[in-house]
Each structure stands twice: as structure tokens, then as C-alpha cells.
Enzyme design. Structure first.
Site, PDB file in Angstrom:
ATOM      1  N   TYR A 119     -74.278 -62.730  12.557  1.00 23.18           N
ATOM      2  CA  TYR A 119     -72.861 -62.142  11.773  1.00 23.18           C
ATOM      3  C   TYR A 119     -72.386 -62.638  11.402  1.00 23.18           C
ATOM      4  O   TYR A 119     -72.023 -64.244  12.263  1.00 23.18           O
ATOM      5  CB  TYR A 119     -72.317 -61.312  12.801  1.00 23.18           C
ATOM      6  CG  TYR A 119     -71.517 -60.351  11.959  1.00 23.18           C
ATOM      7  CD1 TYR A 119     -71.677 -59.408  11.069  1.00 23.18           C
ATOM      8  CD2 TYR A 119     -70.426 -60.707  11.961  1.00 23.18           C
ATOM      9  CE1 TYR A 119     -71.084 -58.661  10.366  1.00 23.18           C
ATOM     10  CE2 TYR A 119     -69.377 -60.084  10.883  1.00 23.18           C
ATOM     11  CZ  TYR A 119     -70.442 -59.295   9.991  1.00 23.18           C
ATOM     12  OH  TYR A 119     -68.902 -58.617   8.967  1.00 23.18           O
ATOM     13  N   GLU A 207     -69.794 -60.256   3.375  1.00 20.90           N
ATOM     14  CA  GLU A 207     -70.260 -60.511   4.539  1.00 20.90           C
ATOM     15  C   GLU A 207     -71.648 -61.132   4.400  1.00 20.90           C
ATOM     16  O   GLU A 207     -72.709 -60.424   3.730  1.00 20.90           O
ATOM     17  CB  GLU A 207     -70.095 -59.262   5.100  1.00 20.90           C
ATOM     18  CG  GLU A 207     -70.758 -58.725   6.331  1.00 20.90           C
ATOM     19  CD  GLU A 207     -70.311 -56.962   6.672  1.00 20.90           C
ATOM     20  OE1 GLU A 207     -70.739 -56.466   5.619  1.00 20.90           O
ATOM     21  OE2 GLU A 207     -69.406 -56.984   7.509  1.00 20.90           O
TER      22      GLU A 207
END
Ligand code: ADP
Ligand code: MG
Length: 397
Positions: A119, A207
Site C-alpha cells: 500500500y 492512492e
């Protein structure tokens, strides 16, 4: 403003970030040639909606056993079959709410051999006032759940705006993500590239979930979500081409034409207020008395009659609205302008729900007179507390 994954990836690619080859399509007829242009043998068919969680999402029209909104395909025929099944249907994910979102475009992408899913996001950290990387080895899944259950697995690295991403920053991220070999080498260019893309494009969020380490050891941006900071729209003409109006709320699109600060909500009391702070308090007090606001709306300081009229029309056009509360404290805003705007709007579209008006401040006497003379069925209120109780009472009937 949000953009689609394929647009975000195209943008990141111009900064040198490693992304897969892919083609966006709007109809299933385009699926075959799109897949043919990719190397294969593994393809991915990805729903393009402004919401995450697509992989685990479910299509409303298809059975519970049907696959989600991101599908692997091992042949061109499979790509075509999946595209036919997905396009036009409604995808419900954790982020779309129960109504879901219609899938009007797909991204056909080259499949990657994934060794690890990580992530990585960039955001403006208000606590430090700096753009920060938020990274975790726990990628591909719901990062909110990771934050909840194992917060120690999320590492934040703040970037000094004077220096940009430093070698020390890259080392911290590399260590946090346990990168080595080619991946650690790729990191040296990838993270500065992401930072540059973030700053130059006035993003509020970037993101990448997941950022992957591939079987060959290299990094790749496998998913990308980008939000731009609307306050910077004046210096980004290119955003207009990326905007997808089908992803936005019709009422918010209409409001943006009049430069109104409007956010659609789920309740049934429409609110017209001046000043963001007063608008927030108005929503709070509606909730305090047991009802829910249908919208946030700040008509602004020196709003014209036309603007007020437009605002009122947007509120009344919402079928969920069962009552309207106008709450104006006239400082720069004049109460008579508000009154005229409301009346002009009612003349055009009618008024089928109770209307409570609380006016105070500049030219309040004139404003009240205008409303009185109009013959409109207005319930007038003395102060905010009184106004909130009256409108909540009125919608209950
Ligand atoms: P979302 O976050 O909306 O579910 P993603 O783009 O993250 O969508 O895709 C979900 C999952 O699908 C990823 O975590 C990854 O495992 C897989 N995936 C997505 N794109 C590819 C790709 N190009 N090649 C292989 N697997 C992929
Ligand atoms: Mg994702």
C-alpha cells in the site's frame, strides 16, 4: 474532483511511474481489439467507477455467485465475455453505498504476475502541514481495516517541501515496505515521481493500492486513485477533459455552474444558509431535533438574486426534500435579496413543502416585508433554535 483509474495511470506514466499497458473502452464491441493490442496471455477487465473496492464488489443485476468488478481473463474471448457481462450493470462496493454505480467504461489491462501487494498513498497531512507518504506492507486490501486492527503496520513519511523527497525518505519507505534488489532500485525513481505528480497536479490524494512487487522483482502501480484539490481548478484547464459528469451528483453539477458550495446528503430537510460555519451549525441543530439535512449549502457572501434562485431550485428539485429551512444572517448578504430570490424561484417551480425562514441582519425588515407581501405560505422563525424546531415539526406531519 476525482478521476478514473485509467486516467490516473496515464498521468502517472508521464512522470515515469511503471504502469501496465491498457486500453479504456466504452462498449463491449471494443473489447476484442483492445485485448488484441496487449501482450497477453493474462488480461484484467477493470470497472471504471469513482469508487474503490471494485474487486470485491458485486453487480446488482448479476447473481451473488457472479464475479466482481475486477476480473482476470486468460484469453481474448474471456475478455470479451466479461466485458459484455459487466458493461451497463451496477456495481456495489464498500465505497459506493447500497445504490452502487453504473459501469459505463472498462479498462482492459495487461495482467501482472504478483509476488507481493503493498500500500502506498500520498496525502496532505494536516498535523505536520506536509505532503506525506503513507505506506504499508498490507496492500491490496482494505487499508481502513489495517489502520483499525494493526496500526503499527502503517508508516507515515513526511516530505519537507524545501527539499522534496530525500534519499533518507526513500530509505524509510524502502525499509517499511521491505523492498530489496530491483524493487529497491525502482523505489529511487518511483517515490520522487509520485511526489512530483502529486505536487504539480495539485492532488489532494494519490492512492496506489496495491503497489506490487512483481515475480520479476520490479515495482508496478497496479491501482491508482487520484483526487484533485478543487481550489486549484483555476490553474488546471486540463481537468475539464478528465471530468466524468456521469460520476457526479446532478444537483452538485448544477450548483457548481452557479459557484454554490453545495453537497448532497441523505436527509429530507433542504437547507439554504449563508456562510459555511452557519450552514454546519444549521445541519447540527436539525440533527439535534431528530431530523436529517438533505444538503449542505452555503450561498456565499454577496450572492445575487439569480444565485439564490438557482440554489432554491436545486433544493426543491430534490424529491427527498420534505421541508426547507432558509437560515440567513445578513452581514454582507442582504435579507431582501434572499427574499426576492426565494420568491422568484417559487414563482418558477412552485412550493409543495413547508418553508421555514429565519432572517436576521442587514435589511431584515425589508426582507420580511417582501415575504409577507408575496402571499407565500412561509413559517417565520425568530432564531436558529426556533427555526430548527419548526421545520423538524413541519416535516413530521
Ligand atoms: P479495487 O481496489 O477497486 O478492488 P484494484 O485495481 O486494486 O481494484 O484490483 C483489485 C485486485 O485485482 C488487486 O488487488 C489485484 O490483486 C488484482 N489486479 C488488479 N489489476 C491487476 C493486473 N493488472 N494484473 C493482475 N492482477 C490485478
Ligand atoms: Mg485497489
Amino acid at each position: 474532483m476525482n478521476i478514473h483509474e485509467h486516467q490516473a495511470k496515464a498521468l502517472l506514466k508521464t512522470y515515469g511511474a511503471p504502469v501496465a499497458e491498457g486500453v479504456a473502452i466504452h462498449s463491449a464491441d471494443e473489447a476484442e481489439s483492445a485485448a488484441n493490442s496487449l501482450p497477453g496471455p493474462l488480461y484484467v477487465v477493470k470497472s471504471q467507477i469513482h469508487a474503490g473496492g471494485r474487486g470485491k464488489g458485486k453487480f446488482k443485476e448479476l447473481g451473488a455467485d457472479a464475479k466482481g468488478g475486477v476480473r482476470l481473463a486468460k484469453s481474448i474471448d474471456e475478455v470479451v465475455a466479461n466485458a459484455r457481462e459487466m458493461l451497463g450493470n451496477t456495481l456495489v462496493t464498500k465505497q459506493t453505498g447500497p445504490a452502487g454505480k453504473q459501469v459505463n467504461r472498462l479498462y482492459i489491462e495487461d495482467g501482472a504476475d504478483i509476488a507481493r501487494e503493498l500500500y502506498c498513498s500520498l496525502l496532505v497531512d494536516r498535523a505536520t502541514g506536509r505532503v506525506s507518504f503513507v505506506v504499508s506492507t498490507e496492500g491490496g486490501m482494505d487499508i481502513e481495516a489495517v489502520a483499525e486492527e494493526t496500526p503499527e503496520k502503517i508508516i507515515t513519511v513526511a516530505v519537507d517541501p524545501d527539499t522534496g523527497v530525500t534519499p533518507e525518505n526513500i530509505d524509510s519507505i524502502t525499509l517499511a515496505l521491505k523492498l530489496d534488489g530491483d524493487a529497491a532500485e525502482d523505489a529511487k525513481s518511483l517515490f520522487p515521481a509520485l511526489y512530483k505528480a502529486f505536487v504539480e497536479n495539485d492532488m489532494s490524494l494519490l492512492e496506489v493500492n496495491p503497489l506490487i512487487v512483481m515475480e520479476d522483482g520490479h515495482l508496478r502501480v497496479l491501482d491508482a486513485k487520484v483526487s484533485f484539490d478543487n481550489n486549484a481548478a483555476f490553474r488546471h484547464e486540463e481537468w475539464a477533459d478528465m471530468r466524468d459528469l456521469s460520476e457526479e451528483d446532478d444537483k452538485e453539477i448544477e450548483a457548481s455552474k452557479y459557484d454554490l458550495a453545495y453537497v448532497a446528503l441523505d436527509g429530507n430537510i433542504g437547507c439554504m444558509v449563508n456562510g459555511a460555519g452557519l450552514a454546519m451549525s444549521t445541519m447540527d441543530i436539525i440533527k439535534l431535533y431528530g431530523a436529517e439535512p438533505a444538503n449542505f449549502l452555503d450561498v456565499g457572501g454577496g450572492a445575487s438574486k439569480e444565485k439564490v434562485t438557482a440554489a432554491f431550485k436545486i433544493i426543491t428539485a430534490d424529491p427527498a426534500v420534505k421541508g426547507i429551512l432558509v437560515n440567513i444572517f445578513g452581514g454582507i448578504m442582504r435579507c431582501d435579496v434572499i427574499a426576492e430570490g426565494v420568491i422568484a424561484a417559487v414563482k418558477e417551480v412552485g412550493l409543495e413543502v413547508p418553508l421555514v425562514v429565519r432572517l436576521e441582519g442587514t435589511r431584515v425588515k425589508e426582507g420580511k416585508e417582501i415575504l409577507d407581501k408575496s402571499g407565500l405560505n412561509v413559517i417565520s422563525a425568530d432564531d436558529l433554535d426556533d427555526a430548527a424546531q419548526k421545520i423538524v415539526e413541519a416535516v413530521k406531519k
